[in-house]
Structures are given as C-alpha cells and as structure tokens.
Design a protein around this motif. Structure first.
Motif, PDB file in Angstrom:
ATOM      1  N   TRP A  37      29.105  12.173 -27.400  1.00  0.00           N
ATOM      2  CA  TRP A  37      27.995  11.233 -27.634  1.00  0.00           C
ATOM      3  C   TRP A  37      28.003  10.088 -26.639  1.00  0.00           C
ATOM      4  O   TRP A  37      26.950   9.545 -26.298  1.00  0.00           O
ATOM      5  CB  TRP A  37      28.000  10.735 -29.076  1.00  0.00           C
ATOM      6  CG  TRP A  37      27.370  11.766 -29.969  1.00  0.00           C
ATOM      7  CD1 TRP A  37      28.012  12.625 -30.801  1.00  0.00           C
ATOM      8  CD2 TRP A  37      25.982  12.072 -30.051  1.00  0.00           C
ATOM      9  NE1 TRP A  37      27.092  13.436 -31.405  1.00  0.00           N
ATOM     10  CE2 TRP A  37      25.841  13.119 -30.969  1.00  0.00           C
ATOM     11  CE3 TRP A  37      24.841  11.560 -29.436  1.00  0.00           C
ATOM     12  CZ2 TRP A  37      24.603  13.662 -31.297  1.00  0.00           C
ATOM     13  CZ3 TRP A  37      23.609  12.102 -29.772  1.00  0.00           C
ATOM     14  CH2 TRP A  37      23.504  13.141 -30.685  1.00  0.00           C
ATOM     15  N   PHE A  38      29.182   9.702 -26.169  1.00  0.00           N
ATOM     16  CA  PHE A  38      29.240   8.707 -25.103  1.00  0.00           C
ATOM     17  C   PHE A  38      28.528   9.224 -23.862  1.00  0.00           C
ATOM     18  O   PHE A  38      27.703   8.532 -23.268  1.00  0.00           O
ATOM     19  CB  PHE A  38      30.697   8.351 -24.770  1.00  0.00           C
ATOM     20  CG  PHE A  38      30.858   7.651 -23.452  1.00  0.00           C
ATOM     21  CD1 PHE A  38      30.492   6.322 -23.329  1.00  0.00           C
ATOM     22  CD2 PHE A  38      31.343   8.317 -22.346  1.00  0.00           C
ATOM     23  CE1 PHE A  38      30.628   5.665 -22.106  1.00  0.00           C
ATOM     24  CE2 PHE A  38      31.485   7.674 -21.131  1.00  0.00           C
ATOM     25  CZ  PHE A  38      31.117   6.343 -21.017  1.00  0.00           C
ATOM     26  N   ILE A  40      26.307  11.675 -23.613  1.00  0.00           N
ATOM     27  CA  ILE A  40      24.880  11.846 -23.884  1.00  0.00           C
ATOM     28  C   ILE A  40      24.149  10.518 -23.802  1.00  0.00           C
ATOM     29  O   ILE A  40      23.101  10.397 -23.156  1.00  0.00           O
ATOM     30  CB  ILE A  40      24.674  12.514 -25.264  1.00  0.00           C
ATOM     31  CG1 ILE A  40      25.101  13.970 -25.215  1.00  0.00           C
ATOM     32  CG2 ILE A  40      23.218  12.402 -25.713  1.00  0.00           C
ATOM     33  CD1 ILE A  40      25.180  14.636 -26.567  1.00  0.00           C
ATOM     34  N   CYS A  41      24.695   9.515 -24.436  1.00  0.00           N
ATOM     35  CA  CYS A  41      24.048   8.202 -24.471  1.00  0.00           C
ATOM     36  C   CYS A  41      24.050   7.555 -23.087  1.00  0.00           C
ATOM     37  O   CYS A  41      23.043   6.972 -22.660  1.00  0.00           O
ATOM     38  CB  CYS A  41      24.763   7.322 -25.488  1.00  0.00           C
ATOM     39  SG  CYS A  41      23.786   5.989 -26.142  1.00  0.00           S
ATOM     40  N   PHE A  42      25.150   7.659 -22.376  1.00  0.00           N
ATOM     41  CA  PHE A  42      25.251   7.045 -21.059  1.00  0.00           C
ATOM     42  C   PHE A  42      24.325   7.725 -20.053  1.00  0.00           C
ATOM     43  O   PHE A  42      23.621   7.059 -19.287  1.00  0.00           O
ATOM     44  CB  PHE A  42      26.704   7.091 -20.569  1.00  0.00           C
ATOM     45  CG  PHE A  42      26.954   6.277 -19.340  1.00  0.00           C
ATOM     46  CD1 PHE A  42      26.995   4.897 -19.411  1.00  0.00           C
ATOM     47  CD2 PHE A  42      27.140   6.888 -18.116  1.00  0.00           C
ATOM     48  CE1 PHE A  42      27.221   4.132 -18.278  1.00  0.00           C
ATOM     49  CE2 PHE A  42      27.367   6.139 -16.972  1.00  0.00           C
ATOM     50  CZ  PHE A  42      27.402   4.753 -17.062  1.00  0.00           C
ATOM     51  N   SER A  44      21.613   9.480 -20.740  1.00  0.00           N
ATOM     52  CA  SER A  44      20.219   9.176 -21.095  1.00  0.00           C
ATOM     53  C   SER A  44      19.850   7.762 -20.658  1.00  0.00           C
ATOM     54  O   SER A  44      18.708   7.520 -20.248  1.00  0.00           O
ATOM     55  CB  SER A  44      19.977   9.376 -22.593  1.00  0.00           C
ATOM     56  OG  SER A  44      20.694   8.428 -23.344  1.00  0.00           O
ATOM     57  N   GLY A  45      20.779   6.844 -20.706  1.00  0.00           N
ATOM     58  CA  GLY A  45      20.522   5.491 -20.226  1.00  0.00           C
ATOM     59  C   GLY A  45      20.275   5.460 -18.733  1.00  0.00           C
ATOM     60  O   GLY A  45      19.362   4.781 -18.253  1.00  0.00           O
ATOM     61  N   CYS A  48      16.851   7.032 -18.084  1.00  0.00           N
ATOM     62  CA  CYS A  48      15.764   6.094 -18.417  1.00  0.00           C
ATOM     63  C   CYS A  48      15.597   5.053 -17.319  1.00  0.00           C
ATOM     64  O   CYS A  48      14.472   4.696 -16.958  1.00  0.00           O
ATOM     65  CB  CYS A  48      16.034   5.402 -19.752  1.00  0.00           C
ATOM     66  SG  CYS A  48      15.586   6.360 -21.182  1.00  0.00           S
ATOM     67  N   ALA A  75      20.841   1.721 -23.836  1.00  0.00           N
ATOM     68  CA  ALA A  75      21.533   2.986 -24.118  1.00  0.00           C
ATOM     69  C   ALA A  75      22.890   3.034 -23.434  1.00  0.00           C
ATOM     70  O   ALA A  75      23.884   3.459 -24.030  1.00  0.00           O
ATOM     71  CB  ALA A  75      20.666   4.162 -23.683  1.00  0.00           C
ATOM     72  N   SER A  78      25.194   0.623 -25.290  1.00  0.00           N
ATOM     73  CA  SER A  78      25.603   1.094 -26.614  1.00  0.00           C
ATOM     74  C   SER A  78      26.438   2.372 -26.553  1.00  0.00           C
ATOM     75  O   SER A  78      27.070   2.740 -27.539  1.00  0.00           O
ATOM     76  CB  SER A  78      24.382   1.305 -27.503  1.00  0.00           C
ATOM     77  OG  SER A  78      23.560   2.311 -26.979  1.00  0.00           O
ATOM     78  N   SER A  79      26.457   3.037 -25.413  1.00  0.00           N
ATOM     79  CA  SER A  79      27.252   4.270 -25.307  1.00  0.00           C
ATOM     80  C   SER A  79      28.739   4.001 -25.477  1.00  0.00           C
ATOM     81  O   SER A  79      29.465   4.844 -25.996  1.00  0.00           O
ATOM     82  CB  SER A  79      26.984   4.956 -23.972  1.00  0.00           C
ATOM     83  OG  SER A  79      27.496   4.184 -22.909  1.00  0.00           O
ATOM     84  N   PHE A  82      30.602   4.415 -28.881  1.00  0.00           N
ATOM     85  CA  PHE A  82      31.171   5.681 -29.330  1.00  0.00           C
ATOM     86  C   PHE A  82      32.633   5.815 -28.935  1.00  0.00           C
ATOM     87  O   PHE A  82      33.392   6.502 -29.613  1.00  0.00           O
ATOM     88  CB  PHE A  82      30.372   6.859 -28.754  1.00  0.00           C
ATOM     89  CG  PHE A  82      29.051   7.046 -29.409  1.00  0.00           C
ATOM     90  CD1 PHE A  82      28.955   7.563 -30.682  1.00  0.00           C
ATOM     91  CD2 PHE A  82      27.893   6.684 -28.755  1.00  0.00           C
ATOM     92  CE1 PHE A  82      27.732   7.730 -31.296  1.00  0.00           C
ATOM     93  CE2 PHE A  82      26.664   6.848 -29.354  1.00  0.00           C
ATOM     94  CZ  PHE A  82      26.578   7.369 -30.630  1.00  0.00           C
TER      95      PHE A  82
END
Length: 138
Positions: A37-38, A40-42, A44-45, A48, A75, A78-79, A82
């Motif tokens: 999830w780290f 994925i979030c990173f 995607s950030g 973006c 994003a 907040s990554s 995780f």
C-alpha cells in the motif's frame, strides 16, 4: 497453554481484555501489506503530480494542475503512514526539527487551492506549488 496462562492470571477469555486492544489486534497489517500500500499510494501520488504538470499546458489547465499536484503531494505524504503508522507519522512530522517544513507544506497545500479557486491567481498558485515541492524536499 495460553488458556492456562489466562486462567492463572485471572482472565478467562478475551472478554477481560479491553476493547481498544481487541480492535488494535484485529486491525494490524502485515509488513508486506503495508509495503504494497505504501508503493501504491506513493506511485499514485507521483502519477497525479505528473498528470497535473501535463495538464498545465491545456487551456484553463492551471486549476487542474493545482488540484492534481496537491492531491499527488497528499498521496505521497500519506503513503508513509502505511510504513510507520499514522500516529507515529504525525509525531515525527511535528518534531521541533521538522515543524517549520511541516507547517510550510500544509500551508502551501491550502494556499495553492485558495489561489486557484478563490483568488483566481494562476501565477500565485504555481508559486505555491513550487513552495510545496521545496518544503517537501526540505
């Protein structure tokens, strides 16, 4: 063996343990899940932010740039929750050595969106995005 320990210790089952402890035990993530999830979030950030930069050159693209760039930074920021957990992340962000950078990042995130939507100043929004980048790297 655990039942024997709990009976010897005066506890019968999980009924005696607190609700908070039961919720925390049920909501912990494995290391591999946290790492996935780290990433994925990173990623995607970053995507973006890149998308926002590409949209900058479209007509009326400054609004889209500011929104996507700000969402990308949120994003990416907040990554790391995780990896270390949200409370530890917030504690580390507001340590005395990082307090100024954290305040500048959060302020620039808000001011970027205000400059685009409320004040209608495109140049100011781009300046706040640059300040977001500088404060994040600081």
């Amino acid at each position: 063996m655990d039942k024997l320990r709990s009976m010897m210790g005066g506890r019968e089952d999980n009924e005696e343990t607190g609700l908070t402890a039961q919720v925390l035990d049920a909501s912990t993530l494995s290391y591999s899940t946290r790492l996935k999830w780290f990433v994925i979030c990173f990623v995607s950030g970053i995507l973006c932010s890149i998308l926002g930069t590409a949209l900058l050159f479209l007509p009326n693209g400054t609004k889209l740039f500011a929104v996507f760039y700000t969402l990308g930074n949120l994003a990416a920021l907040s990554s790391t929750c995780f990896l270390m957990g949200p409370l530890k992340q917030l504690k580390r962000m507001f340590e005395p050595t990082r307090l100024i950078a954290t305040c500048v990042v959060l302020l620039c995130l808000v001011l970027t969106l205000c400059a685009v939507f409320w004040w209608q100043k495109k140049g100011l929004a781009i300046i706040f995005c640059i300040l977001q980048f500088l404060a994040m790297t600081w």
